[in-house]
Design a protein around this motif. Structure first.
Motif, PDB file in Angstrom:
ATOM      1  N   GLY A 134     -17.317   0.584 -16.420  1.00 45.84           N
ATOM      2  CA  GLY A 134     -18.714   0.853 -16.092  1.00 45.84           C
ATOM      3  C   GLY A 134     -19.297  -0.238 -15.215  1.00 45.84           C
ATOM      4  N   PHE A 135     -18.947  -1.476 -15.488  1.00 44.48           N
ATOM      5  CA  PHE A 135     -19.406  -2.592 -14.649  1.00 44.48           C
ATOM      6  C   PHE A 135     -18.918  -2.414 -13.213  1.00 44.48           C
ATOM      7  N   MET A 136     -17.678  -1.935 -13.064  1.00 45.41           N
ATOM      8  CA  MET A 136     -17.166  -1.656 -11.727  1.00 45.41           C
ATOM      9  C   MET A 136     -18.063  -0.666 -10.997  1.00 45.41           C
ATOM     10  N   GLY A 137     -18.488   0.363 -11.723  1.00 43.50           N
ATOM     11  CA  GLY A 137     -19.357   1.363 -11.117  1.00 43.50           C
ATOM     12  C   GLY A 137     -20.698   0.781 -10.711  1.00 43.50           C
ATOM     13  N   TRP A 138     -21.301  -0.012 -11.596  1.00 42.97           N
ATOM     14  CA  TRP A 138     -22.597  -0.618 -11.277  1.00 42.97           C
ATOM     15  C   TRP A 138     -22.491  -1.556 -10.089  1.00 42.97           C
ATOM     16  N   MET A 139     -21.353  -2.233  -9.940  1.00 46.69           N
ATOM     17  CA  MET A 139     -21.174  -3.195  -8.854  1.00 46.69           C
ATOM     18  C   MET A 139     -20.661  -2.541  -7.573  1.00 46.69           C
ATOM     19  N   GLY A 140     -20.365  -1.244  -7.635  1.00 43.91           N
ATOM     20  CA  GLY A 140     -19.861  -0.556  -6.451  1.00 43.91           C
ATOM     21  C   GLY A 140     -18.413  -0.877  -6.136  1.00 43.91           C
ATOM     22  N   ALA A 141     -17.652  -1.351  -7.132  1.00 45.11           N
ATOM     23  CA  ALA A 141     -16.245  -1.686  -6.909  1.00 45.11           C
ATOM     24  C   ALA A 141     -15.410  -0.414  -6.806  1.00 45.11           C
ATOM     25  N   GLN A 142     -14.307  -0.497  -6.084  1.00 48.16           N
ATOM     26  CA  GLN A 142     -13.413   0.644  -5.899  1.00 48.16           C
ATOM     27  C   GLN A 142     -12.458   0.778  -7.089  1.00 48.16           C
ATOM     28  N   TYR A 143     -12.138   2.018  -7.434  1.00 47.27           N
ATOM     29  CA  TYR A 143     -11.171   2.307  -8.493  1.00 47.27           C
ATOM     30  C   TYR A 143      -9.875   2.750  -7.817  1.00 47.27           C
ATOM     31  N   TYR A 144      -8.953   1.793  -7.632  1.00 46.04           N
ATOM     32  CA  TYR A 144      -7.722   2.056  -6.899  1.00 46.04           C
ATOM     33  C   TYR A 144      -6.685   2.699  -7.820  1.00 46.04           C
ATOM     34  N   LEU A 145      -5.587   3.141  -7.214  1.00 51.94           N
ATOM     35  CA  LEU A 145      -4.519   3.733  -8.029  1.00 51.94           C
ATOM     36  C   LEU A 145      -4.027   2.758  -9.093  1.00 51.94           C
ATOM     37  N   ILE A 146      -3.888   1.477  -8.729  1.00 48.14           N
ATOM     38  CA  ILE A 146      -3.378   0.517  -9.711  1.00 48.14           C
ATOM     39  C   ILE A 146      -4.412   0.219 -10.791  1.00 48.14           C
ATOM     40  N   GLU A 188     -10.460   5.308  -5.025  1.00 52.20           N
ATOM     41  CA  GLU A 188      -9.815   5.086  -3.736  1.00 52.20           C
ATOM     42  C   GLU A 188      -8.306   5.138  -3.959  1.00 52.20           C
ATOM     43  N   SER A 189      -7.718   6.308  -3.689  1.00 50.60           N
ATOM     44  CA  SER A 189      -6.304   6.527  -4.002  1.00 50.60           C
ATOM     45  C   SER A 189      -5.374   6.152  -2.856  1.00 50.60           C
ATOM     46  N   SER A 190      -5.905   5.626  -1.780  1.00 49.17           N
ATOM     47  CA  SER A 190      -5.086   5.343  -0.599  1.00 49.17           C
ATOM     48  C   SER A 190      -4.266   4.068  -0.766  1.00 49.17           C
ATOM     49  N   VAL A 191      -3.000   4.117  -0.337  1.00 49.96           N
ATOM     50  CA  VAL A 191      -2.200   2.900  -0.301  1.00 49.96           C
ATOM     51  C   VAL A 191      -2.658   1.999   0.839  1.00 49.96           C
ATOM     52  N   ASP A 192      -3.382   2.572   1.816  1.00 48.53           N
ATOM     53  CA  ASP A 192      -3.896   1.756   2.913  1.00 48.53           C
ATOM     54  C   ASP A 192      -4.940   0.763   2.431  1.00 48.53           C
ATOM     55  N   ALA A 193      -5.451   0.963   1.222  1.00 43.69           N
ATOM     56  CA  ALA A 193      -6.420   0.019   0.679  1.00 43.69           C
ATOM     57  C   ALA A 193      -5.796  -1.360   0.472  1.00 43.69           C
ATOM     58  N   PHE A 194      -4.464  -1.411   0.435  1.00 42.18           N
ATOM     59  CA  PHE A 194      -3.782  -2.692   0.257  1.00 42.18           C
ATOM     60  C   PHE A 194      -3.782  -3.520   1.544  1.00 42.18           C
ATOM     61  N   VAL A 195      -4.156  -2.905   2.655  1.00 42.01           N
ATOM     62  CA  VAL A 195      -4.156  -3.612   3.938  1.00 42.01           C
ATOM     63  C   VAL A 195      -5.575  -4.069   4.267  1.00 42.01           C
ATOM     64  N   PRO A 196      -5.796  -5.354   4.461  1.00 45.24           N
ATOM     65  CA  PRO A 196      -7.129  -5.805   4.888  1.00 45.24           C
ATOM     66  C   PRO A 196      -7.509  -5.146   6.213  1.00 45.24           C
ATOM     67  N   ARG A 254      -0.363  14.373  -3.235  1.00 45.89           N
ATOM     68  CA  ARG A 254       0.412  14.709  -4.432  1.00 45.89           C
ATOM     69  C   ARG A 254       0.522  13.516  -5.378  1.00 45.89           C
ATOM     70  N   LEU A 255       0.714  12.315  -4.833  1.00 47.24           N
ATOM     71  CA  LEU A 255       0.824  11.127  -5.676  1.00 47.24           C
ATOM     72  C   LEU A 255      -0.482  10.883  -6.430  1.00 47.24           C
ATOM     73  N   ALA A 256      -1.607  10.989  -5.728  1.00 53.09           N
ATOM     74  CA  ALA A 256      -2.903  10.803  -6.384  1.00 53.09           C
ATOM     75  C   ALA A 256      -3.104  11.840  -7.484  1.00 53.09           C
TER      76      ALA A 256
END
Length: 779
Positions: free
Chosen positions: A266-278, A46-54, A216-218
């Protein structure tokens, strides 16, 4: 005492089993790593900066609502800029615009029927009391006169100037809406390729817009991470080799680094967690923790091999593990506590997720350090060479010994010098500010940044701040009173700082009233049904979809769009606040509803959240570290002492921000909290070493020699490995990675300085001069 002996017995038996059955331990760890590692393929980026907004944030809700009603998304913007003192309104340039639009429509992820340019917009004029709607650019081949007439038609439509073309006619734009502005990397690449292929000596074609910059940033962060993270690990392993001077000694640390990073992600993947830019920084943090644990075990083991030749390798390894097991466990607990504080204190999902995953990474590094690492050391027959009976680190140890002696023998002088340094660092730290500007996330020579600057200068700004006006029922906005109210609101918004222009349906309504009645621009019809009749007249000769971006088909929702000259948070935060205050007052006065939306509002929303929660997260991280140290050492003094490298690391981080003019923004906000996890490691190892020596009734001077220097050397190489590795990351073309590398490197060096210089000085100062009440266990 019995409990401690039982614990010691359990750990000794466990480590003896690991050393005796290394292949079995490695096989078990490898199965575990591979099982968890398969989850990496399930990780969603999830490369979006909008992910920082609830999603429940008012700005996010208003943005989604505006997108649903008006079809507005952050677009890709193509700009055709003519040579100096030349007009863009020529047959050749307009034909170029046509070709670009035609080729862009064939791309996926673009809204093919929602392109905006002079090619698909119309001008309004009156003739003998009739309302005429004419295409700005007629279809078919163009002559020079037709191109000039297009410029005349555009100038008659004030709401289009400064967006679809510059006021002097030297720039044309094509606005390309996309379905997913946060995942437009490939779309931006394709549009840029089209633009580059159409550029000529007489026209320069730029591609920018939020979707372009996101894409481009992503692309930059992903490509540079793939290159520089492996290089950083390689450089770090080189420092580890310098610390151990043994190639076999690299196998275990590398296995721990790779294994702990793979299991965590890998645990993130199994748990369905997002992989953000940070999250791209997570492997580096895990690397730092894994290297520290591995170095302490390996360094002490090789030292024992050099000094205890009468013992077997297995006995020396068992002694080293028994000696380092507790401090490594303590550092893991405090590191996990610090990252948990970061997770609990942040209201932003990416930062909270980073804290949780970094805590998990620390646990994984610990598990592998006390299982796979000693098994690999046993199996690889790691040991000091026969010609290494004397330490090869005479110079390093001598420097550390000299620094420590100076600190303990002249604690007041050392403390004074460090106090002055703290004041200097504090001055620069106070220069750090919460700020954000999208352009700053790109190098000065980056195409998308040049395009953004150029088009913002030529036009009225491409930074959009919107207000959505809504009635309680259909047709509420198609009345004279509603149009006048929208015009009054628009005038108030237009008067705010950094607002270059505003546009709304009221602009079209007053223009239609002008051409039909010769009443001045700014006046509105008085008859109740007149606005609806004007719209009917327009639609009878023009495209009914021309107003889709201004008002919905039910005449219940309308949009006022403001173009701002900048999106810098420090400049526009007051503008957004003023918009919100004006909208609230206007809503109370008119009975209609006005809500603030747009890209600028979203950016200000998540930056405001960051400013509110940043120091809360940092404070909780430090508090959790302190409480963990207090529980472990059972000494208020030692718990405070353990915070020294944490505080110096944090101070160095903010000082670097202030000195290098790096903003506190999502890409950099975590670095201070990360320094708490790094700094406390140094403190726990050093304090534990001194504590062990003091329990044997040694003097302060003796406590800060012997094994203490071995531990200090491991801390030194750990910090150097991290700092040098992150120095490599600073070579990235992506400023966010540069900032992260520089700040975490400074945090590592600051924490090291606090540990090596300040801890011995304060220990001596408070014990020799009785500056603290001497209760049992204090020192």
């Amino acid at each position: 005492m019995t409990s401690n002996n039982n614990t010691s017995s359990y750990t000794t038996r466990y480590f003896a089993w690991v050393i005796e059955k290394p292949k079995r331990v490695i096989l078990i760890s490898l199965i575990f790593i591979l099982t968890m590692g398969f989850g990496i393929s399930k990780v969603h980026k999830e490369s979006s900066v909008d992910a920082f907004v609830p999603q429940d944030h008012p700005a996010a809700y208003a943005r989604d609502r505006a997108a649903e009603i008006f079809g507005l998304e952050d677009p890709i913007v193509v700009g055709l800029v003519a040579a100096k003192n030349r007009s863009a309104f020529t047959p050749e340039n307009i034909e170029t615009l046509r070709r670009i639009e035609s080729r862009a429509r064939a791309l996926s992820n673009v809204k093919k029927h929602n392109f905006i340019s002079i090619l698909n917009e119309s001008a309004i004029r009156g003739e003998q009391g009739d309302l005429l709607v004419e295409a700005i650019v007629p279809s078919g081949p163009l002559t020079m006169d037709a191109a000039k007439q297009a410029f005349v038609r555009l100038n008659s439509m004030s709401m289009m100037k400064g967006l679809l073309a510059s006021k002097n006619g030297d720039t044309l734009t094509l606005i390309i809406p996309v379905y997913d502005a946060n995942h437009a990397t490939e779309t931006y690449r394709q549009v840029l390729a089209i633009a580059n292929s159409e550029s000529t000596s007489s026209i320069t074609i730029h591609v920018t817009g939020v979707a372009s910059m996101n894409g481009r940033l992503a692309q930059m962060v992903t490509s540079d991470t793939r290159l520089f993270i492996p290089v950083a690990v390689t450089v770090a392993m080189l420092i580890v080799w310098l610390a151990l001077r043994n190639l076999r000694g690299l196998i275990g640390p590398f296995y721990v680094i790779a294994g702990s990073a793979a299991t965590t992600i890998g645990f993130m993947g199994w748990m369905g967690a997002q992989y953000y830019l940070i999250t791209t920084a997570l492997p580096v943090i895990i690397m730092a923790i894994a290297i520290a644990d591995s170095l302490h075990i390996s360094t002490l083991f090789l030292h024992k091999c050099r000094t205890n030749w009468h013992k077997t390798r297995q006995q020396n390894l068992l002694d080293a593990l028994n000696h380092t097991y507790l401090p490594i466990t303590l550092t893991t607990v405090t590191t996990v506590a610090g990252f948990c504080g970061l997770a609990l204190g942040s209201t932003m999902q990416p930062i909270a997720e980073f804290g949780r995953m970094a805590a998990l990474g620390a646990i994984m590094a610990w598990l592998l350090s006390i299982s796979a690492l000693p098994a690999i050391m046993a199996l690889s027959k790691l040991q000091a060479k026969e010609n290494q009976v004397k330490s090869q680190f005479t110079f390093v140890d001598a420097c550390l010994k000299n620094v420590t002696q100076q600190a303990t023998q002249k604690p007041a002088t050392t403390a004074s010098v460090l106090a002055v340094l703290t004041l200097v660092m504090g001055y620069f730290a106070l220069q750090a500010n919460f700020d954000y500007q999208r352009q700053n996330y790109f190098q000065e020579n980056e195409q998308v940044r040049i395009a953004d600057i150029t088009l913002n200068e030529r036009l009225s700004g491409l930074n959009f701040l919107d207000v959505v006006v809504s009635g309680s029922a259909s047709n509420d906005l198609i009345t004279p009173d509603a149009m006048k109210a929208i015009a009054r609101l628009q005038a108030q918004l237009n008067a705010q700082a950094f607002v270059a222009k505003t546009t709304s349906v009221a602009d079209y309504m007053t223009l239609m009233h002008n051409v039909l009645t010769d009443e001045p621009i700014g006046s509105f019809p008085s008859k109740q049904n007149a606005p609806a009749q004007y719209m009917f007249l327009y639609e009878s000769s023009g495209d009914p979809g021309d107003f889709d971006e201004e008002i919905d088909l039910n005449y219940q929702h309308a949009l006022i769009r403001a173009q701002l000259s900048t999106d810098r948070f420090s400049n526009v935060k007051n503008t957004v606040q003023n918009f919100e205050n004006i909208a609230k007052r206007w809503s109370l006065e008119t009975g209609l509803e006005a809500s603030v939306s747009g890209r600028v509002a979203v950016n200000v929303g998540w930056m405001s959240l960051l400013a509110e929660s940043h120091f809360v997260g940092l404070g909780l991280a430090i508090l959790f570290v302190f409480m963990s140290a207090l529980i472990m050492f059972r000494s208020f003094f030692k718990a405070l002492l353990s915070l020294v490298p944490v505080i110096t690391g944090v101070l160095f981080t903010y000082a670097a921000m202030g000195a290098l003019n790096i903003d506190i923004a999502p890409a950099t906000s975590m670095t201070a909290a990360i320094s708490t996890g790094l700094g406390v490691d140094f403190a726990i190892h050093l304090i534990y070493s001194v504590n062990q020596a003091r329990q044997q009734n040694t003097s302060i001077e003796d406590a800060f020699s012997g094994n203490y220097l071995i531990v200090a050397r491991a801390c030194l190489f750990s910090a150097l490995a991290l700092a040098v590795a992150l120095g490599v990351v600073c070579l990235s073309s992506a400023p966010p990675l540069q900032w992260f590398g520089a700040l975490v490197a400074m945090a590592a060096l600051g924490s090291l300085m606090g540990a090596i210089f300040v801890i011995p000085a304060l220990y001596a100062l408070f014990t020799k001069h009785a500056l603290l009440p001497k209760f049992k266990g204090a020192y």
